[in-house]
Design an enzyme around this catalytic site. Structure first.
Site, mmCIF file in Angstrom:
data_model
loop_
_atom_site.group_PDB
_atom_site.id
_atom_site.type_symbol
_atom_site.label_atom_id
_atom_site.label_comp_id
_atom_site.label_asym_id
_atom_site.label_seq_id
_atom_site.Cartn_x
_atom_site.Cartn_y
_atom_site.Cartn_z
ATOM 1 N NE ARG A 1 -4.373 27.676 8.147
ATOM 2 C CZ ARG A 1 -3.230 27.240 7.862
ATOM 3 N NH1 ARG A 1 -2.261 28.259 7.093
ATOM 4 N NH2 ARG A 1 -3.006 26.111 8.057
ATOM 5 C CB CYS B 1 2.599 30.013 11.633
ATOM 6 S SG CYS B 1 4.288 29.241 10.827
#
Length: 269
Positions: free
Chosen positions: A170, A228
């Site tokens: 990611r 995050c």
């Protein structure tokens, strides 16, 4: 303040002050409440990431899990039976990466809280299936401390030490199953939070955790900003830092879910 990570024996030594909090949360469609209902630590309350630890109705540029107003957070803790004098020991079944959100929120506002090392699996006794039934408690609102938070401008400033807690794929932009754009904040360094725990769900040694950060060029004393996907697992990096003696750092609550909804540049290398 107590250490940010406790094993089960140390937590149980605290006696009646301890409130165990089940903070299981999943990104694959499963419901944490269903897992709690199937079995949880005796007496544990269930804390919902969406309902108890995040605000609702925020614009996309504030992210998927913006911090709730202090009064709202206090009301939710009170209703769950958490009082100002309680020690909260939170757990999940994924190395603490979800439960860290509650622990960070409590510790940042001066409450005693810690992650249960090893999570649910650390308890070897029979699990309960009935809700805890704790009576409401007095939990006074406290403002989110400015020195523990970072803005989007600070997270985007390449002069700051910014850490991305997401999985490498990611971070690199190879996969983005949730947010509108792939990639990461330019200048950020990838320290996947799940690397801090072993296969048994327990934290690795302090030396190993410091090594994870050092591999990204981060040493003790660095003023770290953690993010995050939505400000949840970023808290695990902050807890791991404190556990390993690397300081407390700051949280960018909006994280990638907020940043990727702006026109700011994204990096994919």
């Amino acid at each position: 303040m107590i250490p940010p990570v406790l094993d089960l024996a140390a937590a149980q030594q605290e006696g009646q002050r301890v409130v165990f909090a089940d903070v299981r949360y999943y990104l694959d469609g499963r419901r944490g409440r269903d897992a709690y209902d199937r079995g949880h630590l005796p007496g544990a309350i269930f804390v919902d990431v969406d309902d108890d630890l995040a605000a609702h109705g925020a614009p996309p540029t504030e992210g998927r899990h913006p911090l709730p107003d202090p009064e709202v957070f206090a009301a939710r803790m009170s209703a769950l039976g958490v009082g100002d004098q309680d020690l909260v020991v939170a757990y999940d079944d994924s190395g603490g990466v979800m439960a860290a959100r509650l622990v960070w929120m409590l510790r940042a506002t001066g409450h005693e809280a810690a992650l249960l090392d090893g999570g649910l699996a650390a308890y070897q006794g029979s699990l309960e299936t009935e809700p805890s039934g704790r009576a409401p408690a007095v939990f006074a609102p406290r403002p989110w401390p400015a020195d523990r938070l970072a803005t989007i401008d600070e997270a985007a400033d390449t002069g700051n030490v910014v850490v991305d807690a997401r999985a490498p794929e990611r971070f690199r932009g190879e996969s983005e199953p949730i947010d509108p754009r792939a990639g990461h904040i330019p200048g950020a360094r990838n320290v996947p939070c799940r690397d801090h725990v072993g296969a048994d769900g327990r934290f690795r040694s302090a030396d190993e955790i410091r090594g994870n950060f050092a591999a990204a060029g981060i040493e003790a004393g660095a003023a770290v900003i953690s993010y995050c996907g939505s400000g949840v697992t970023a808290c695990h990096n902050l807890i791991a830092m404190e556990h390993a003696g690397l300081g407390v750092g700051r949280l960018y609550p909006g994280s990638w879910s907020a940043y990727s909804n702006t026109g700011r540049p994204a990096a994919t290398v």
